[in-house]
Write a protein that holds these residues in place. Sequence first.
Motif, short mmCIF file in Angstrom:
data_model
loop_
_atom_site.label_atom_id
_atom_site.label_comp_id
_atom_site.label_asym_id
_atom_site.label_seq_id
_atom_site.Cartn_x
_atom_site.Cartn_y
_atom_site.Cartn_z
N HIS A 542 86.84 45.67 77.60
CA HIS A 542 86.42 46.80 76.75
C HIS A 542 87.58 47.25 75.86
O HIS A 542 87.39 47.52 74.67
CB HIS A 542 85.94 47.96 77.61
CG HIS A 542 84.64 47.71 78.29
ND1 HIS A 542 84.11 48.57 79.23
CD2 HIS A 542 83.75 46.68 78.18
CE1 HIS A 542 82.97 48.09 79.67
NE2 HIS A 542 82.72 46.95 79.05
N ALA A 543 88.77 47.35 76.46
CA ALA A 543 89.93 47.81 75.68
C ALA A 543 90.25 46.84 74.55
O ALA A 543 90.55 47.26 73.42
CB ALA A 543 91.14 47.98 76.60
N PHE A 544 90.21 45.54 74.83
CA PHE A 544 90.48 44.57 73.77
C PHE A 544 89.45 44.70 72.65
O PHE A 544 89.81 44.67 71.46
CB PHE A 544 90.45 43.14 74.34
CG PHE A 544 91.46 42.87 75.41
CD1 PHE A 544 92.69 43.51 75.41
CD2 PHE A 544 91.19 41.97 76.44
CE1 PHE A 544 93.64 43.25 76.40
CE2 PHE A 544 92.12 41.71 77.42
CZ PHE A 544 93.35 42.36 77.41
N ALA A 545 88.18 44.83 73.03
CA ALA A 545 87.14 44.99 72.01
C ALA A 545 87.35 46.27 71.22
O ALA A 545 87.13 46.32 70.00
CB ALA A 545 85.77 44.97 72.67
N MET A 546 87.80 47.33 71.89
CA MET A 546 88.07 48.60 71.20
C MET A 546 89.18 48.45 70.16
O MET A 546 89.11 49.02 69.07
CB MET A 546 88.44 49.68 72.21
CG MET A 546 87.28 50.16 73.07
SD MET A 546 87.84 51.28 74.38
CE MET A 546 88.29 52.74 73.41
N LEU A 547 90.22 47.68 70.51
CA LEU A 547 91.31 47.48 69.56
C LEU A 547 90.80 46.76 68.31
O LEU A 547 91.19 47.09 67.18
CB LEU A 547 92.44 46.70 70.22
CG LEU A 547 93.16 47.43 71.36
CD1 LEU A 547 94.13 46.49 72.08
CD2 LEU A 547 93.91 48.65 70.84
N GLY A 548 89.94 45.77 68.51
CA GLY A 548 89.34 45.11 67.36
C GLY A 548 88.44 46.02 66.58
O GLY A 548 88.44 46.02 65.33
N ALA A 549 87.66 46.84 67.30
CA ALA A 549 86.73 47.76 66.63
C ALA A 549 87.48 48.82 65.84
O ALA A 549 87.05 49.22 64.74
CB ALA A 549 85.81 48.40 67.66
N ALA A 550 88.60 49.31 66.38
CA ALA A 550 89.39 50.32 65.67
C ALA A 550 89.92 49.75 64.36
O ALA A 550 89.90 50.41 63.31
CB ALA A 550 90.54 50.80 66.55
N ALA A 551 90.40 48.49 64.41
CA ALA A 551 90.90 47.85 63.19
C ALA A 551 89.75 47.64 62.20
O ALA A 551 89.90 47.88 60.98
CB ALA A 551 91.57 46.53 63.54
N MET A 552 88.61 47.20 62.70
CA MET A 552 87.46 46.97 61.82
C MET A 552 86.99 48.26 61.19
O MET A 552 86.64 48.30 59.99
CB MET A 552 86.33 46.33 62.64
CG MET A 552 85.14 45.87 61.81
SD MET A 552 85.56 44.49 60.73
CE MET A 552 83.92 44.12 60.05
N ALA A 553 87.00 49.35 61.94
CA ALA A 553 86.58 50.64 61.40
C ALA A 553 87.55 51.14 60.34
O ALA A 553 87.14 51.85 59.41
CB ALA A 553 86.46 51.66 62.54
#
Length: 756
Positions: A542-553
């Motif tokens: 989840h944390a890894f996906a969040m890091l990607g999602a934060a960059a994408m956002a």
Amino acid sequence: MARSPMGPRIRHLALIGNFLPRKCGIATFTTDTYTALAERYPEVQVDVYAMDDLPGHYAYPPQVTGSIAQNDRSAYLETARKIEASGAEALWIQHEYGIFGGAAGELLLALTDRISIPVIVTLHTVLERPSADERRVMEKLIRRASKLIVMAEKGREILKRVHGVKDSKIEVIPHGVPDRAFADTADFKPNFGWEGRDVILTFGLLAPSKGIETMIEAMPAVAAAHPNALYVILGATHPHLVAHEGEAYRDRLHAQIAALGLQNNVTFVDRFVEQSDLLDYLQAADIYATPYPNPAQITSGTLSYAVSMGKPVVSTPYVHATEILDQDHGVLVGFGDSAAFSREINRLLGDNDARLALAKRAYDRGRTMLWTRLAERAIDAFDAILDEKPHRIRTATNELPTLSPVLTAVERMSDATGMLQHSIYSVPDRRHGYCIDDNARALILMSKIDDVDEAVRDRWTAIYGGFVQHAWNPDKRKFRNFMNFDRTWCEDEGSEDSNGRAIWALGVTARDARAQKHRDWASVLFDETASIAFDLGSPRAHAFAMLGAAAMAEAHPGHALSREILTRFGDELVALLERTRRPAWSWFEIVLAYDNARLPEALLRAGHVLGRQDFLDTGLETLSWIAERQTSPEGRFRAVGTESFGREYADPLPFDQQPLEAQATIDACLAAHEATGEARWAEEAMRAYRWYLGANDLDIPLASVADGGCFDGLMPTGLNRNQGAESILALQLANCAISALSKRNKSVAGPELAVA
């Protein structure tokens, strides 16, 4: 080495071997060694760790600090932790292949690899022709040991010839023996009802390896010349033999005795005897016989004890016998030569003067082998090792320069398919192929690194991105992880973490890639794949996906899928903390594991994008907590060691420390610095960064400055000198992060500011 009048330098020693009441020769030897050390050097603390083939079966005495379940790898690791925590200055191992678990006893290496103190190994067996496993294990043990002890010169010769051990690393210390006054056998024979008998004795745990059949076959000729002769076979059947076949071997010997009509001339004492009783038996014997069939036997405690009691010995010429009985201290006959045993025993029984003279020569030799002498020589060896141990000079952290990111080592590990996982030292190891974890990290590096030729950046971005693209399995809606060197996939779907890292890399590339074409590609693939995050259950995934999602956002403000990932998983992390929190435990899980700092970093990045103060607060709280636990008593960064993983509500252990942990901490601390503006977080990031440069528990740099390589970790005994993809990428991404911090600080405060 002369002994110091001030007493031994070493004051605390750990000792590993079998121990009484376990019934075997190694157990007796280790117990006697402990007793000799305790009596000769009462000021030296000796912690005994007993090897245990039947956990829970033995009632060990108070002298035993702990036991090690022979076939349980975790027991070896736990013992290593205990030894490290105990303050022991050195470890003494009694080595025999069969008493340690794994192929050729390889589980012992799990322990020796995880302690930092010097190791001395007493080798009870040294093989002329070791198997592949025996050679592999022995040579790893040889490399780890500061000193090797053998009990015969032949052992030294074999170590030098077969294993290439240098002479200065080998110490010959004879098997220890007890001290008793020379005695007349007639004074002891009545204790056993042997008055008027000529007693030939063999003792030890009964097994086919003892050659008892040879002596039984010799007895008809002995009985014909000396009708009162009695061959006594003293000792219980070896417990491993009993477990395998019961008393079948003893029954075969009884059948041989009956067939030869020797019922009045051969007797068994079927029990394991304590040392005091054993010495009484020895002193009642007129001759001691060792018919062992193995020429390579380097150690025989039974032979040593017989010599120490002044027994005339008739023996086969195995290694230990040829050395201890040389210069007319005993009689040697051929292997399996029953007639020679008969002849020599009859000669000695028929010549009292010759037998007595041989007995006194044997007794005199025994005085050179007393347990006290063994203890003294062993302590001398430990003192010498401590004297030779170099004094560690602490590196001043303010003298450590930061490194510029470079691609040399990354390119060395890469080919047209992607980045290979592992290396042997600095050479790529193609056997293990590729994985998406490393190629995702390498893809992130292509977006982060400055001062790279754009054609080079474009080429490698396409290669690493192509690996991630090819790893996507639309049928399973998962990314694959492992690929063989021949480009065949090892699985249809990879681990949760590898899928989370793939999403992370796509998000960062969508935001940070230097070329629009790569940002467009990553954005499209992110949109196609990132919803798989909702199928992941691991907090780290989840944390890894969040890091990607934060960059994408950040690349696409208002990006709905990314905001949903951040919100849902951020709330879950906050809830996790509330469930696992304890007064001294502010963490999301009840254990520590790998990449720990990514969890608070994910909350900090999510809090920034979403404007969620609760996420920011939780991220800062947990980052502070993990940073405190990643600090050594000297105030240096100490990565949570892999041996810490899975221990519930327990403080971390120091080894093995991995480069990934330092990089995760740097990124998380810089996220906290961006969120708060507090200088302490930049300083915390630098503390973790200096770990690569030598400001660590071993004062050894992991970074290979010349080519941008990075060693795979800190072990208790030094560096893991392999340079795999994960480690190289961790260093280079850390270099990028610190370089970016320096540039930001300079742009704010002027060119005179440098990251200290």
